[in-house]
Design an enzyme around this catalytic site. Sequence first.
Site, short mmCIF file in Angstrom:
data_model
loop_
_atom_site.label_atom_id
_atom_site.label_comp_id
_atom_site.label_asym_id
_atom_site.label_seq_id
_atom_site.Cartn_x
_atom_site.Cartn_y
_atom_site.Cartn_z
N PHE A 1 -7.59 -3.76 3.29
CA PHE A 1 -7.10 -4.42 4.49
C PHE A 1 -8.26 -4.94 5.33
O PHE A 1 -8.14 -5.95 6.02
CB PHE A 1 -6.22 -3.48 5.30
CG PHE A 1 -4.75 -3.62 4.99
CD1 PHE A 1 -4.23 -4.75 4.40
CD2 PHE A 1 -3.88 -2.58 5.31
CE1 PHE A 1 -2.87 -4.87 4.12
CE2 PHE A 1 -2.51 -2.69 5.05
CZ PHE A 1 -2.01 -3.84 4.45
N HIS B 1 0.84 -1.19 0.00
CA HIS B 1 0.00 0.00 0.00
C HIS B 1 0.88 1.25 0.00
O HIS B 1 1.93 1.26 0.64
CB HIS B 1 -0.91 0.00 1.22
CG HIS B 1 -1.85 -1.16 1.24
ND1 HIS B 1 -3.13 -1.10 0.72
CD2 HIS B 1 -1.69 -2.44 1.68
CE1 HIS B 1 -3.71 -2.28 0.86
NE2 HIS B 1 -2.86 -3.10 1.43
N VAL C 1 -9.24 3.59 -0.15
CA VAL C 1 -9.34 2.29 -0.82
C VAL C 1 -8.55 1.23 -0.07
O VAL C 1 -9.03 0.10 0.13
CB VAL C 1 -8.87 2.41 -2.29
CG1 VAL C 1 -8.83 1.03 -2.95
CG2 VAL C 1 -9.78 3.34 -3.08
N CYS C 2 -7.36 1.58 0.38
CA CYS C 2 -6.52 0.61 1.08
C CYS C 2 -7.16 0.16 2.40
O CYS C 2 -7.00 -0.99 2.82
CB CYS C 2 -5.14 1.19 1.35
SG CYS C 2 -4.20 1.54 -0.16
N THR C 3 -7.89 1.05 3.04
CA THR C 3 -8.59 0.68 4.27
C THR C 3 -9.63 -0.40 4.00
O THR C 3 -9.75 -1.36 4.75
CB THR C 3 -9.24 1.93 4.91
OG1 THR C 3 -8.21 2.88 5.21
CG2 THR C 3 -9.98 1.57 6.18
#
Length: 217
Positions: A49, A37, A44-46
Amino acid sequence: MGLRINDIVPNFTANTDQGEITFHDWIGDSWAILFSHPKDFTPVCTTEFGAVAQLADEWAKRNTKVIGLSVDGVEEHKEWKSDIEGFAKAKAVFPIIADEDLSVSKAFDMLPAEAYLPDGRTAADSASVRSVFIISPDKKVQLIMTYPMSVGRNFAEVLRALDGLQKTFGVPLATPANWTTGQDVIAALSLDDAAAEAKFGAIDKKLPYLRFVKDPA
């Protein structure tokens, strides 16, 4: 030279939110997936994950360890995990590498050797650090997927690809387009018809070079 399929992954020692690891030792005899990331606290990364956290049981069923990477520090990772867990309603039990000096991102060919993080940086400064690496127990890269920041990763596809890799690993089989577990698979061309039938049972010969057999699960 960039990292390619069947290359042995770089072995590195790095800090994570769960302490220091040496990558090859951490993998051990398992399969592994590294999700990278470009920055903590990105939307988006949240969600991504969060999806990884929700799939903890699926990774365990497949003897697969998952690890994240972001170019922020350990304390930021710990804070971000609180957000991830609140959003996903699932515990994020996987470690996240603190790649503040970009050494791991560069070793995995996600950034050029001369890359650096400027003052006041944003995720755009490390946008290419959005790859998925699936790694087999022999520490070799089996699959690489890279996504832009605007498109969230499809974790149904990550699981499907992992299933296909595990199904065909060291076995003369391949999976067809859109294959899912339990569907017929393809006998490799390294086997002639007689050998394929002896090994896998009856073959369904669509073309001289396209022969389906039952999933030997």
